[in-house]
Scaffold this active site. Structure first.
Site, mmCIF file in Angstrom:
data_model
loop_
_atom_site.group_PDB
_atom_site.id
_atom_site.type_symbol
_atom_site.label_atom_id
_atom_site.label_comp_id
_atom_site.label_asym_id
_atom_site.label_seq_id
_atom_site.Cartn_x
_atom_site.Cartn_y
_atom_site.Cartn_z
ATOM 1 N N GLY A 1 3.458 40.239 -5.981
ATOM 2 C CA GLY A 1 3.084 41.128 -4.876
ATOM 3 C C GLY A 1 3.494 42.566 -5.123
ATOM 4 N N LYS B 1 -6.835 33.362 -3.619
ATOM 5 C CA LYS B 1 -7.430 33.877 -2.386
ATOM 6 C C LYS B 1 -7.878 35.323 -2.464
ATOM 7 C CE LYS B 1 -4.572 31.243 0.832
ATOM 8 N NZ LYS B 1 -3.537 31.524 1.837
ATOM 9 N N GLY C 1 3.036 35.314 -10.559
ATOM 10 C CA GLY C 1 3.809 34.138 -10.949
ATOM 11 C C GLY C 1 2.990 33.126 -11.727
ATOM 12 N N ARG D 1 12.287 34.857 -14.859
ATOM 13 C CA ARG D 1 12.909 35.875 -14.001
ATOM 14 C C ARG D 1 14.406 35.978 -14.260
ATOM 15 N NH1 ARG D 1 9.452 35.266 -8.385
ATOM 16 N NH2 ARG D 1 8.071 36.989 -8.887
HETATM 17 P P1 ADP Z 1 -0.658 34.668 -9.249
HETATM 18 O O1 ADP Z 1 0.539 33.845 -8.864
HETATM 19 O O2 ADP Z 1 -0.751 34.866 -10.721
HETATM 20 O O3 ADP Z 1 -0.767 35.940 -8.469
HETATM 21 P P2 ADP Z 1 -2.334 33.236 -7.411
HETATM 22 O O4 ADP Z 1 -1.133 32.686 -6.759
HETATM 23 O O5 ADP Z 1 -3.158 34.216 -6.682
HETATM 24 O O6 ADP Z 1 -1.956 33.810 -8.861
HETATM 25 O O7 ADP Z 1 -3.330 32.047 -7.757
HETATM 26 C C1 ADP Z 1 -2.973 30.973 -8.560
HETATM 27 C C2 ADP Z 1 -3.601 29.713 -8.053
HETATM 28 O O8 ADP Z 1 -5.007 29.850 -7.935
HETATM 29 C C3 ADP Z 1 -3.366 28.563 -9.011
HETATM 30 O O9 ADP Z 1 -2.570 27.595 -8.366
HETATM 31 C C4 ADP Z 1 -4.759 28.041 -9.287
HETATM 32 O O10 ADP Z 1 -4.837 26.626 -9.310
HETATM 33 C C5 ADP Z 1 -5.564 28.582 -8.141
HETATM 34 N N1 ADP Z 1 -6.990 28.643 -8.465
HETATM 35 C C6 ADP Z 1 -7.577 29.342 -9.449
HETATM 36 N N2 ADP Z 1 -8.895 29.080 -9.490
HETATM 37 C C7 ADP Z 1 -9.142 28.188 -8.509
HETATM 38 C C8 ADP Z 1 -10.322 27.518 -8.038
HETATM 39 N N3 ADP Z 1 -11.500 27.712 -8.629
HETATM 40 N N4 ADP Z 1 -10.211 26.663 -6.991
HETATM 41 C C9 ADP Z 1 -8.998 26.467 -6.412
HETATM 42 N N5 ADP Z 1 -7.862 27.059 -6.802
HETATM 43 C C10 ADP Z 1 -7.928 27.916 -7.838
HETATM 44 MG MG MG Z 2 0.900 32.559 -7.186
#
Ligand code: ADP
Ligand code: MG
Length: 393
Positions: free
Chosen positions: A374, A200, A351, A39
Site C-alpha cells: 500500500g 481488486k 506482498g 521483511r
Molecule cells: P499484491 O499483494 O502484490 O499487491 P494483491 O493482493 O492485489 O497483490 O493480489 C494478489 C491476489 O490476487 C492473489 O492472491 C491472486 O490469487 C489474486 N488473483 C490474481 N488473479 C486473479 C484472478 N484471475 N481471479 C482471482 N484472483 C486472482
Molecule cells: Mg496482497
C-alpha cells in the site's frame, strides 16, 4: 530529503542511547511459523548499524490485524527468534509494548543489544494514533528511527503520534532506500511501463487513476482484468467482476486515452470452470459462458514481457493470475521474467507480487523489491506518506 538519515544520527553518536526503531516485521505467519521472511531481512541493515554503534535498540512492529487486543497467534515472539538468528546476537522480548514490562525490559538492555516489543496493534491506541499510547511509546526512547516503509502510509501512534515526542529522529536505511527507488517511478526515464494486477480494482483504483495518464503504457492483468472487460461489454463468463467498479474502470480507460497513453488489456485468457488445482483449463480469446478467468493467456504474457524488455522504467504491482496454484502461474512467471530482463530500472511492490518473484528465485535480478504494498502504491501516485511527513517536522 529534509529528514536526517542514519549517517547523520551515527555521526552525532548513539552509544548507550535508547533507540526506538519502528520496523515493518509484518511477515506472513502460519501456526506460529514464519512464511516469507523478506521483511525481516530488509529490516536488518538499520538494526546492525545501530547495534554496532552501541545503541540500545528497541524494535517495534505490528503483525496482522489483531484489532486492538492481544491475540496469541499474532504474537511477534517467533520474530524475536528469527531476528536473533539473522543478527547473530541475543534478542530479548517484551510481552507488552508499553508500560512496566516494556520499561523493565528496556532498563535491562545493554548497549549493542536488541529488544523486540510485542505487537503494537495489541493496543487499540496504535491504529487510533492515541495520544496517551503514543506518549507511552515515546517514554521508552531517546531516539526514534522510522524504518517501516510498509506502514509509512498510516498515521498511527508508532509512525506519527510518537515522533514529535522523541528528542532525536531519523529515517532508517530501508525507508530511505524505498523512497529513493520509488521516486524513479514518479520521475521516470521513459518509456515507463506500469503493470498492475492482483485481486481488486477497488484497492488499486487510485493508483490506476494517477498512473494511467503518467505511464507510457499501463498493462492490466489479474482479476481486475474482468471488471475492465465487463466495462467494455466484453464477455467475462463467470469471472470475478466488481460490478460497482465498472464506472471507475471506464474512467481509467478514458484518462489514458485523453493523455494519449496506451492501456493494455489481456487479449487471451486461461479459463477454468472451478478455481482449483487440477481443474481442466482452456486458453481462449473470448471467455465462454460459465468459465472463470484465472490467468492471462500466453499471447498476452509474451506481449507484456516484451513491453517490459523495451521499457526504460518498469513498475509492477499485483500478480497476473491465481499464481498460488501452479497451473495458473504461467502468466505471472512470464511477466516476472520480462521485468527481470528490463535493461532500465525495475521496481516490484506488493506482498503477493514479491512472493511470486521470490518463489521464482529471480528477486536478485529485479532492480528494487519494495517491501511496502500500500505504501509503495501511495508514494508512486504522488501522495504524502504520514510516516515520512512526521519525520520532516
Ligand atoms: P499484491 O499483494 O502484490 O499487491 P494483491 O493482493 O492485489 O497483490 O493480489 C494478489 C491476489 O490476487 C492473489 O492472491 C491472486 O490469487 C489474486 N488473483 C490474481 N488473479 C486473479 C484472478 N484471475 N481471479 C482471482 N484472483 C486472482
Ligand atoms: Mg496482497
Amino acid at each position: 530529503m529534509a529528514v536526517p538519515g542514519l549517517d547523520q544520527l551515527l555521526a552525532e553518536g548513539v552509544r548507550g542511547a535508547r533507540v526506538f526503531v519502528r520496523s515493518d516485521l509484518n511477515v506472513p505467519m502460519h501456526d506460529g511459523r514464519i512464511g516469507d521472511d523478506s521483511r525481516i531481512r530488509a529490516s536488518l541493515p538499520t538494526l546492525v548499524r545501530l547495534t554496532r554503534a552501541g545503541a540500545r535498540v528497541i524494535v517495534a512492529s505490528h503483525l496482522g490485524r489483531p484489532k486492538g487486543k492481544p491475540s496469541p497467534e499474532l504474537s511477534l515472539r517467533p520474530v524475536a527468534a528469527a531476528l536473533a538468528r539473522l543478527l547473530d546476537c541475543g534478542v530479548s522480548f517484551s510481552t507488552d509494548c508499553i508500560g512496566p514490562k516494556a520499561e523493565a525490559a528496556v532498563a535491562e538492555l545493554a548497549p549493542g543489544q536488541v529488544l523486540l516489543l510485542e505487537n503494537l496493534r495489541f493496543h487499540a491506541g496504535e491504529e487510533k494514533n492515541d495520544r496517551d499510547f503514543a506518549a507511552a511509546l515515546a517514554a521508552l526512547a531517546d531516539v526514534y528511527v522510522n524504518d517501516a516503509f510498509g506502514t509509512a502510509h498510516r498515521a498511527h501512534a508508532s509512525t506519527a503520534g510518537m515522533v514529535p515526542l522523541v528528542p532525536r529522529v531519523a529515517a532508517g536505511d530501508l525507508l530511505r532506500s524505498e523512497l529513493l527507488h520509488l521516486r524513479v517511478v514518479r520521475e521516470p526515464e521513459r518509456p515507463l511501463l506500469v503493470i498492475l494486477g492482483g485481486a481488486k480494482v477497488s484497492t488499486k483504483l487510485a493508483v490506476m487513476e494517477a498512473l494511467a495518464p503518467h505511464a507510457d503504457v499501463l498493462a492490466i492483468g489479474g482479476a481486475m482484468t474482468y471488471t475492465f472487460l465487463a466495462a467494455l461489454n466484453q464477455p467475462v463468463g463467470a469471472s470475478w467482476v466488481e460490478r460497482d467498479c465498472e464506472g471507475d474502470a471506464r474512467r481509467v480507460l478514458a484518462a489514458a486515452e485523453r493523455a494519449g497513453r496506451r492501456l493494455l488489456l489481456p487479449s487471451d485468457h486461461v479459463v477454468v470452470q472451478k478455481v482449483e488445482a487440477g481443474a481442466a483449463r482452456r486458453v481462449v480469446d473470448a471467455i465462454p459462458e460459465s468459465w472463470i478467468g484465472v490467468d492471462i493467456g500466453p499471447r498476452t504474457a509474451a506481449a507484456y514481457a516484451g513491453e517490459a524488455r523495451r521499457a526504460r522504467t518498469v513498475f509492477w504491482n499485483g500478480p497476473m493470475g491465481v499464481f498460488e496454484i501452479d497451473a495458473f502461474a504461467a502468466g505471472t512467471e512470464a511477466v516476472a521474467r520480462g521485468v527481470a530482463a528490463c535493461r532500465g530500472t525495475s521496481v516490484v511492490g506488493g506482498g503477493d507480487s514479491l512472493a511470486a518473484v521470490n518463489r521464482l528465485g529471480i528477486g536478485a535480478r529485479i532492480g528494487h523489491l519494495s517491501t511496502g504494498g500500500g505504501a509503495s502504491l501511495e508514494y508512486v501516485q504522488g501522495l504524502v506518506l504520514p510516516g515520512v511527513a512526521a519525520l520532516e517536522h
